[in-house]
Write an enzyme that holds these catalytic residues in place. Sequence first.
Site, PDB file in Angstrom:
ATOM      1  N   HIS A 148       0.829  -1.209   0.000  1.00 56.67           N
ATOM      2  CA  HIS A 148       0.000   0.000   0.000  1.00 56.67           C
ATOM      3  C   HIS A 148       0.861   1.256   0.000  1.00 56.67           C
ATOM      4  O   HIS A 148       2.075   1.200   0.174  1.00 56.67           O
ATOM      5  CB  HIS A 148      -0.942   0.002   1.210  1.00 56.67           C
ATOM      6  CG  HIS A 148      -0.236   0.012   2.536  1.00 56.67           C
ATOM      7  ND1 HIS A 148       0.296   1.159   3.088  1.00 56.67           N
ATOM      8  CD2 HIS A 148       0.031  -0.987   3.411  1.00 56.67           C
ATOM      9  CE1 HIS A 148       0.844   0.880   4.251  1.00 56.67           C
ATOM     10  NE2 HIS A 148       0.711  -0.422   4.476  1.00 56.67           N
ATOM     11  N   CYS A 164       3.155  -4.816   6.624  1.00 56.12           N
ATOM     12  CA  CYS A 164       2.901  -4.520   5.212  1.00 56.12           C
ATOM     13  C   CYS A 164       4.150  -3.962   4.518  1.00 56.12           C
ATOM     14  O   CYS A 164       5.101  -3.561   5.161  1.00 56.12           O
ATOM     15  CB  CYS A 164       1.763  -3.514   5.077  1.00 56.12           C
ATOM     16  SG  CYS A 164       0.188  -4.144   5.681  1.00 56.12           S
TER      17      CYS A 164
END
Length: 188
Positions: A148, A164
């Site tokens: 992301h 992440c």
Amino acid sequence: MTTSRVTRRLMLGATGLALSAPSLLLAKQSARPSVNRHNIMGFSTHDWQDHFDTLGKASIIADTSSRALHFWSGDGKTYKVYPTSVPRSDELTKRGFTTIVRKRVGPDWTPTPSMIEENPDLKYMPPGPHNPLGTHAMYLGWPAYLIHGTHDQRKIGRQSSSGCIGLYNRMIAELYEAAPVGTQVRII
């Protein structure tokens, strides 16, 4: 009797030469072809063939040690490297093979139970400038793991995430357009 005269100009010149010598040596060494594929900053290059049998729809290698994401298009014509943020610790790092299972522009964010345990003040966050997922998110086949964007540009190049892989917003927008659902991903 001979006298040597050390002037300020001579001292400054000698100091400048001494400070630039390591850079000159590195520049001379980098002009030679090298078998070692790591530069001085720990960045490493990758060949998709070392990780996947085919390019498939597209391929991504997220290298957590060099903090870089490598992308190859399915036809092999496009290869891009993006600087990333990576998980803060090995315990938060999921490694292995997965795929992009869905994508979203303007993602909302819900902290995981372990994040709330670490910081009870964390709450659901709708899309916007304070959302930790930035402008685009690509969800991986593992629950709660994503590639992301981030609005906090200080995180890129650092161990700063809860698991992440983060990119600058402008770069995740580019990758989002290039990487279809089904893109094979390997995190190493």
